[in-house]
Structures are given as structure tokens and as C-alpha cells.
Design a protein around this motif. Structure first.
Motif, PDB file in Angstrom:
ATOM      1  N   SER A 262       1.029  -1.214   0.105  1.00  0.00           N
ATOM      2  CA  SER A 262      -0.110  -0.013   0.000  1.00  0.00           C
ATOM      3  C   SER A 262       0.883   1.346   0.058  1.00  0.00           C
ATOM      4  CB  SER A 262      -0.942  -0.053   1.341  1.00  0.00           C
ATOM      5  OG  SER A 262      -0.123   0.005   2.454  1.00  0.00           O
ATOM      6  N   LEU A 263       2.241   1.008  -0.192  1.00  0.00           N
ATOM      7  CA  LEU A 263       3.052   2.230  -0.013  1.00  0.00           C
ATOM      8  C   LEU A 263       2.733   3.176  -1.061  1.00  0.00           C
ATOM      9  CD1 LEU A 263       5.611   3.699   1.221  1.00  0.00           C
ATOM     10  CD2 LEU A 263       6.917   2.353  -0.164  1.00  0.00           C
ATOM     11  N   LEU A 264       2.132   2.835  -2.296  1.00  0.00           N
ATOM     12  CA  LEU A 264       2.112   4.027  -3.383  1.00  0.00           C
ATOM     13  C   LEU A 264       0.747   4.081  -3.546  1.00  0.00           C
ATOM     14  CD1 LEU A 264       4.460   1.997  -6.073  1.00  0.00           C
ATOM     15  CD2 LEU A 264       5.104   3.645  -4.191  1.00  0.00           C
ATOM     16  N   SER A 265      -0.275   3.726  -2.660  1.00  0.00           N
ATOM     17  CA  SER A 265      -1.596   4.453  -2.803  1.00  0.00           C
ATOM     18  C   SER A 265      -1.883   5.736  -2.612  1.00  0.00           C
ATOM     19  CB  SER A 265      -2.300   3.569  -2.130  1.00  0.00           C
ATOM     20  OG  SER A 265      -2.232   3.973  -0.665  1.00  0.00           O
ATOM     21  N   ASN A 266      -2.860   6.340  -3.059  1.00  0.00           N
ATOM     22  CA  ASN A 266      -3.104   7.656  -2.741  1.00  0.00           C
ATOM     23  C   ASN A 266      -3.470   8.063  -1.555  1.00  0.00           C
ATOM     24  OD1 ASN A 266      -2.669   8.684  -5.480  1.00  0.00           O
ATOM     25  ND2 ASN A 266      -4.699   8.035  -6.141  1.00  0.00           N
ATOM     26  N   SER A 267      -4.250   7.039  -0.696  1.00  0.00           N
ATOM     27  CA  SER A 267      -4.713   7.152   0.594  1.00  0.00           C
ATOM     28  C   SER A 267      -3.358   7.268   1.573  1.00  0.00           C
ATOM     29  CB  SER A 267      -5.568   6.147   0.979  1.00  0.00           C
ATOM     30  OG  SER A 267      -4.980   4.908   1.007  1.00  0.00           O
ATOM     31  N   THR A 268      -2.418   6.342   1.001  1.00  0.00           N
ATOM     32  CA  THR A 268      -1.264   6.351   2.207  1.00  0.00           C
ATOM     33  C   THR A 268      -0.438   7.673   1.974  1.00  0.00           C
ATOM     34  OG1 THR A 268      -0.986   4.045   1.773  1.00  0.00           O
ATOM     35  CG2 THR A 268       0.987   5.133   2.313  1.00  0.00           C
ATOM     36  N   ARG A 269      -0.383   8.078   0.565  1.00  0.00           N
ATOM     37  CA  ARG A 269       0.349   9.498   0.511  1.00  0.00           C
ATOM     38  C   ARG A 269      -0.217  10.600   1.267  1.00  0.00           C
ATOM     39  NH1 ARG A 269       2.194  12.040  -5.558  1.00  0.00           N
ATOM     40  NH2 ARG A 269       2.767  13.990  -4.875  1.00  0.00           N
ATOM     41  N   THR A 270      -1.681  10.538   1.194  1.00  0.00           N
ATOM     42  CA  THR A 270      -2.464  11.654   1.861  1.00  0.00           C
ATOM     43  C   THR A 270      -2.073  11.452   3.369  1.00  0.00           C
ATOM     44  OG1 THR A 270      -4.134  11.623  -0.008  1.00  0.00           O
ATOM     45  CG2 THR A 270      -4.615  12.546   2.161  1.00  0.00           C
ATOM     46  N   ALA A 271      -2.306  10.162   3.790  1.00  0.00           N
ATOM     47  CA  ALA A 271      -1.933   9.975   5.408  1.00  0.00           C
ATOM     48  C   ALA A 271      -0.569  10.671   5.598  1.00  0.00           C
ATOM     49  CB  ALA A 271      -2.329   8.665   5.680  1.00  0.00           C
ATOM     50  N   LEU A 272       0.563  10.114   4.932  1.00  0.00           N
ATOM     51  CA  LEU A 272       1.792  10.625   5.105  1.00  0.00           C
ATOM     52  C   LEU A 272       1.961  11.913   5.088  1.00  0.00           C
ATOM     53  CD1 LEU A 272       4.295   8.594   6.033  1.00  0.00           C
ATOM     54  CD2 LEU A 272       2.409   7.573   5.197  1.00  0.00           C
ATOM     55  N   GLU A 273       1.420  12.475   4.205  1.00  0.00           N
ATOM     56  CA  GLU A 273       1.668  14.213   4.076  1.00  0.00           C
ATOM     57  C   GLU A 273       1.023  14.887   5.275  1.00  0.00           C
ATOM     58  OE1 GLU A 273      -0.118  15.002   0.348  1.00  0.00           O
ATOM     59  OE2 GLU A 273       1.787  14.479  -0.715  1.00  0.00           O
ATOM     60  N   THR A 274      -0.223  14.348   5.700  1.00  0.00           N
ATOM     61  CA  THR A 274      -1.033  14.873   7.035  1.00  0.00           C
ATOM     62  C   THR A 274       0.177  14.804   7.963  1.00  0.00           C
ATOM     63  OG1 THR A 274      -3.057  14.219   6.120  1.00  0.00           O
ATOM     64  CG2 THR A 274      -3.031  14.805   8.440  1.00  0.00           C
ATOM     65  N   LEU A 275       0.507  13.198   8.318  1.00  0.00           N
ATOM     66  CA  LEU A 275       1.348  12.877   9.490  1.00  0.00           C
ATOM     67  C   LEU A 275       2.632  13.815   9.438  1.00  0.00           C
ATOM     68  CD1 LEU A 275       2.174   9.421  10.711  1.00  0.00           C
ATOM     69  CD2 LEU A 275       4.017  11.075  10.197  1.00  0.00           C
ATOM     70  N   ALA A 276       3.288  13.900   8.058  1.00  0.00           N
ATOM     71  CA  ALA A 276       4.300  14.934   7.889  1.00  0.00           C
ATOM     72  C   ALA A 276       4.162  16.233   8.304  1.00  0.00           C
ATOM     73  CB  ALA A 276       4.969  15.036   6.553  1.00  0.00           C
ATOM     74  N   THR A 277       3.182  17.046   8.209  1.00  0.00           N
ATOM     75  CA  THR A 277       2.703  18.064   8.674  1.00  0.00           C
ATOM     76  C   THR A 277       2.725  18.192  10.185  1.00  0.00           C
ATOM     77  OG1 THR A 277       1.407  18.598   6.722  1.00  0.00           O
ATOM     78  CG2 THR A 277       0.919  20.044   8.777  1.00  0.00           C
ATOM     79  N   GLU A 278       2.007  17.242  10.849  1.00  0.00           N
ATOM     80  CA  GLU A 278       2.282  17.447  12.232  1.00  0.00           C
ATOM     81  C   GLU A 278       3.345  16.832  12.814  1.00  0.00           C
ATOM     82  OE1 GLU A 278      -0.472  18.327  13.659  1.00  0.00           O
ATOM     83  OE2 GLU A 278      -1.823  18.237  12.096  1.00  0.00           O
ATOM     84  N   ALA A 279       4.050  15.966  12.376  1.00  0.00           N
ATOM     85  CA  ALA A 279       5.435  15.618  12.774  1.00  0.00           C
ATOM     86  C   ALA A 279       6.360  16.831  12.574  1.00  0.00           C
ATOM     87  CB  ALA A 279       5.770  14.602  11.947  1.00  0.00           C
ATOM     88  N   ALA A 280       6.349  17.721  11.454  1.00  0.00           N
ATOM     89  CA  ALA A 280       7.113  18.742  11.632  1.00  0.00           C
ATOM     90  C   ALA A 280       6.993  19.812  12.567  1.00  0.00           C
ATOM     91  CB  ALA A 280       6.944  19.459  10.060  1.00  0.00           C
TER      92      ALA A 280
END
Length: 540
Positions: A262-280
Motif C-alpha cells: 500500500s506504499l504507493l496508494s493515494n490514501s497512503t500518500r495523503t496520510a503520510l503528508e498529513t502526518l508529516a505536517t504534524e510531525a514537522a
């Protein structure tokens, strides 16, 4: 035909929106069918139209562009199920075009959103639980483990920007919360640096495609083929996300895997971008907290050093049968490079010295402490000022401390009023005697810079009531708020105003005069002064 829907992910979260009319307008303006508040969403950004039994996406002259599956949608594009639509370069909104069974779509969207939000919520809860007792390494570990779990990846890396703006490797983890030693990590820097530079997430479906294999040979050699890399960025919204924002990228979050999963799915990318924003935000706060701890520790150590330095100085006021004296040193930082010393010599002579080490802060303070030791040793063996300064110069020069030298004034006062002195490159002290003022300049160059140079000394005779005032250049060169120097004339005017006072009062007046003159301006150098008054009470 089943009513198409858009799976929308923006600042409001994730939701399903039906496309029930055509054209279907999208943008920031309230009159649009889908109103979005992303910072890169134009007022009239794009629209979806139904023509020739197909749905097409049309950009409406947006400022930051419209993209379908990361391709610039400059012309009308036919939309297919699962196409990912991005409004703006990364600070806008993400949409997924869906057309199929309504119940299946709703279940898929809900399950995906709940799963992703649970991951993010768990991360944020953990970050909150850290409180003030944990710092950067713990936050990085938590962020990376959560990202690997969300992306179902095999490995993950976090790289953060250093003060020069270059990415530095910080942490590597594997699935199952397994740490990876830094020296065993192999991955290409090309993708992380590209993502950091552009601020755009990147998905690589297969590193073996095209020229990618040659650019990432080390990674491919490990069997890694699939990569997802997202930027870590801090965004400050200036007007609730409606207009421009201040964005600063602090690093990247990188995941890769041998299996696509599932690494390349759109939902994974969206979730990772959301997480990255909070993580930053969490990472930056952790960095600031660690810096605050280190600064507090350093401040505590500097305070201890300042106390030790003050303890090395003699008692500020010294009195004898025929003299009185007072001295004070105020460092421009917690610790400084000025020092003063008093010596009781043979035949009841009184030695006094004031030195100024080149530089400021800890290096100058260490040199100052060393010089105090050298000075005490040499003056014990060599009573004459010029002989003692000559020996100090030889010792310091042979130590070879680069770019470190000192100016010193050393005087020896006898009970009969005889003052022998040597001025080694120091500001010429004032001798206030018999109603007149003269400067004590005889001696030689600065100490520690030249080998074998001669130092001379001179002798003057003091009468009861005469004063010797020694000071560092932090007094004469003290600057006012307008940039004017205090100067020697002001020193002379201050010390000659009233000669029938105690040494401590004379010193206090001088320091107070400097502080009043420099009010509102930062102290740019150590301020040190010493006053010696010959009373003559010990003479017969």
C-alpha cells in the motif's frame, strides 16, 4: 451511470462530495460547488464537466496549477476512477475522483479515513504524552515508526536540514520498530534532496524503470524498488489560510520497500503528508526544547565559571599603613578577559596590576586565569616591574597560544611614596599629583606577541593624597547609545572632581559615570578599573 464523487482531503479533513451537476466548479469562492480553503487554491480554480459520456477536468486559470496523477493539467483531461487531483503545488488540496458503487465507495473511504486518522491520532497522543521530559530523538523515533506503519514500508529515514540548509541523516528505522544503525544504511540522496528542494512529495513506483536504476544503484542492489518521500515543512498561515503563508522546510520523511503493497496508494500518500505536517511541528518543538535545555545547561556552567573567575580575583578593597585601593571588573559577558591583582612584597612594598586579554568570553577568561597564575609566580621571584613583565612575556610567548596576547600595567608602591611601574601596551593610567595630572606610559609592547623584546620601567614620587587610576579600554572606549566613546577626558574629569574621598567612593563614581554615559547601549567590552591612593601615614 453512478453519480461520481470526489474524496476530498484538505484542512477540514477527509470527506466524500457528490458531483451532482455539470459543470462542477471548484475553488475558494463561496459560490463554487466545492469550496476549498487551501493556501494554493485560487478563487476559481478548476471545474469538472461531463461531455461525450466522460468526465473531464478543466483548469480555470489557477495561480498554482492543477495536477492529475502529478501531471500538469494544462489542457482538459478525461478523469478515470481513482485519479488523484491536486490543486496547487502542495499547499492546496487533494481530491480523488471516484465512480462506482456508492456503498463500496463509502465503506472504502470511511475505513481508509478512520485507519489513517487513528494512526495520526495515536502519533499526536504520543507526542503529547512526551511532555517536557523527552526530546528530539524520542520524537523522531515515534514519527518514523508511525510513518512506516501507515505506509506499510520496510524502511524509513528522517533527514533534517542543518543551519546551512543541507540535509543531514538523523534516524533510520525498519518495520517492527527496529532501529537501523546509521553506518549500515544505504539509500540514494537524490530523491530526498529533490523533495526538500521542491517541497513536493514524490512517489517512485519502480526504481528499475528508465534511468532511475543507474541513479539509485545502491538502493536497487538491496532489492528496494518502491519509494515514497514527503517534505517536513512548517507552515504559518497569515490570514486563516486564505492567502499567502510562510513555509519553511525542515527536512524530509523517506519510506521504501521491496514489495509494492500500500506504499504507493493515494490514501497512503495523503496520510503520510498529513502526518508529516504534524510531525514537522513536533520535531521543530523538540529541537527548540533540546536547544533550550542545552542553553540552560551552558548558562549554568557559565554562571559557575563566572563565580570561579570572581573567586580568583583578590578582595576588591585593600588597605595598608600608607595606601588604600579599590578595584572592580564587570565582564561584558558572564565571564571576561580582564583581571586585577594585589601583591604584598618584601620591604612592605605594595604591588598592584591590571591586565586585559585580547578577546572576550571563555577563551579570554581561560587566558586571564592562566595569566594570574603566571603573574603571581613571576612577581614572587622578580620584584622589579620590568623584570617581572619580561619573564611573563617569555613564558606566554613560549606557550604558543595563537592570537592571544595581553596588555598589563604593573606598579610597585613603597612606604616612602616611590612608585616603580611598567606599562606593557596598556592604556596609560592617570597619576593625579600636586594638583596636576600625568600619564604613566613607560614600559614596552603588549605581552605574549614578540620574543626577546625589552621592557623598561620608570619611577615617580608620590605625595600623600596622590592618586593612581588604572583602567582597561572597556572604560575609555565604552560607547553611548549614539556611538560616542566615553574617552580619557571624561575619566580625568570624573577622578579629579573630588580628591578627598575614599578609594571605594572614587571607584564607584567612575563606574557610575560610565554606566550613566552608556545607558541604553549594550556593553561591548569588559569594564575594569582600579584606584590606588597614597596616604603616607606610614612615613616618619
Amino acid at each position: 451511470m453512478t453519480t461520481p464523487r470526489l474524496e476530498v482531503t484538505d484542512t477540514m479533513g477527509r470527506r466524500l462530495v457528490s458531483i451532482e451537476k455539470t459543470p462542477f466548479a471548484i475553488g475558494r469562492r463561496e459560490s463554487n460547488d466545492l469550496r476549498l480553503n487551501g493556501t494554493e487554491v485560487s478563487r476559481d480554480h478548476a471545474e469538472i464537466v461531463h461531455e461525450n459520456n466522460a468526465y473531464q477536468l478543466r483548469d480555470r486559470g489557477s495561480r498554482y496549477g492543477t495536477y492529475v496523477n502529478d501531471e500538469d493539467a494544462t489542457a482538459d483531461l478525461e478523469l478515470r476512477h481513482g485519479d488523484r487531483i491536486r490543486l496547487g503545488r502542495g499547499g492546496g488540496a487533494d481530491l480523488v475522483f471516484l465512480i462506482g458503487d456508492v456503498d463500496d465507495l463509502m465503506e472504502r473511504s470511511t475505513n481508509t479515513a478512520i485507519g489513517d486518522l487513528r494512526q495520526v491520532a495515536a502519533l499526536l497522543e504520543g507526542l503529547s504524552a512526551l511532555g517536557s521530559g523527552r526530546v528530539l530523538d524520542d520524537v523522531l523515533t515515534m514519527v518514523l515508526d508511525a510513518a512506516i506503519e501507515v505506509g506499510n514500508a520496510e524502511r524509513g529515514f528522517i533527514m533534517l536540514a542543518n543551519p546551512e540548509g543541507h540535509l543531514e541523516f538523523k534516524l533510520a528505522r525498519a518495520a517492527g520498530r527496529t532501529p537501523l544503525p546509521g553506518d549500515s544504511v544505504q539509500t540514494s540522496r537524490k530523491i530526498p534532496e529533490q523533495v526538500f528542494e521542491t517541497g513536493q512529495s514524490r512517489i517512485v513506483a519502480d526504481l528499475l524503470d528508465g534511468d532511475l536504476a543507474n541513479a539509485h544503484m545502491g538502493t536497487v542492489a538491496l532489492g528496494i524498488r518502491h519509494v515514497l518521500c514527503v517534505p517536513l515543512r512548517l507552515v504559518q498561515y497569515l490570514d486563516q489560510g486564505q492567502q499567502a503563508n510562510d513555509e519553511r522546510r525542515i527536512g524530509v520523511l523517506y519510506l521504501d520497500s521491496r514489495e509494492k503493497g500500500s506504499l504507493l496508494s493515494n490514501s497512503t500518500r495523503t496520510a503520510l503528508e498529513t502526518l508529516a505536517t504534524e510531525a514537522a511541528v513536533a520535531i521543530e518543538n523538540a529541537r527548540l526544547y533540546r536547544y533550550a535545555l542545552e542553553r540552560a545547561k551552558m548558562d549554568q556552567e557559565m554562571q559557575i565559571a563566572a563565580e570561579i573567575q570572581q573567586a580568583l580575583l583578590p578582595k576588591a578593597e585593600q588597605d595598608g599603613d600608607y595606601f588604600g585601593s579599590a578595584a572592580l571588573s564587570i565582564a561584558s559577558r558572564l565571564i571576561g578577559g580582564d583581571f586585577f591583582d594585589y601583591l604584598r612584597l618584601s620591604e612592605d612594598s605594595f604591588g598592584f596590576a591590571l591586565g586585559d586579554v585580547a578577546g572576550k568570553g571563555p577563551p579570554a577568561a581561560l587566558m586571564s586565569a592562566m595569566l594570574q597564575g603566571i603573574f603571581a609566580a613571576q612577581t614572587a621571584e622578580h620584584e622589579g616591574p620590568s623584570e617581572a613583565i619580561t619573564r611573563i612575556n617569555q613564558v606566554l610567548y613560549r606557550r604558543g597560544v595563537e592570537n592571544r596576547f595581553v596588555t598589563i600595567f604593573y606598579g610597585v608602591l613603597r612606604p616612602d611614596g616611590e612608585l616603580r611601574f611598567c606599562n606593557a601596551g596598556h592604556n596609560a593610567p592617570f597619576l593625579v599629583a600636586g594638583g596636576g595630572v600625568q600619564r604613566l606610559e613607560d614600559g614596552g609592547p603588549i605581552v605574549g606577541l614578540f620574543d626577546g623584546v625589552p621592557f623598561a620601567e620608570a619611577t615617580v614620587r608620590l605625595s600623600p593624597g596622590d592618586w593612581v587610576v588604572v583602567f582597561s579600554d572597556g572604560v575609555s572606549e565604552a560607547l553611548s547609545a549614539t556611538g560616542e566613546e566615553f574617552g580619557d577626558d571624561r575619566i580625568e574629569a570624573c577622578i579629579t572632581r573630588d580628591l578627598d574621598i575614599e578609594p571605594s567612593e572614587q571607584l564607584s563614581r567612575l563606574i557610575a559615570s560610565v554606566q550613566e554615559f552608556t545607558a541604553g547601549a549594550p556593553q561591548n567590552d569588559d569594564v575594569t578599573a582600579m584606584v590606588v591612593r597614597y596616604t603616607g601615614r606610614g612615613t616618619s
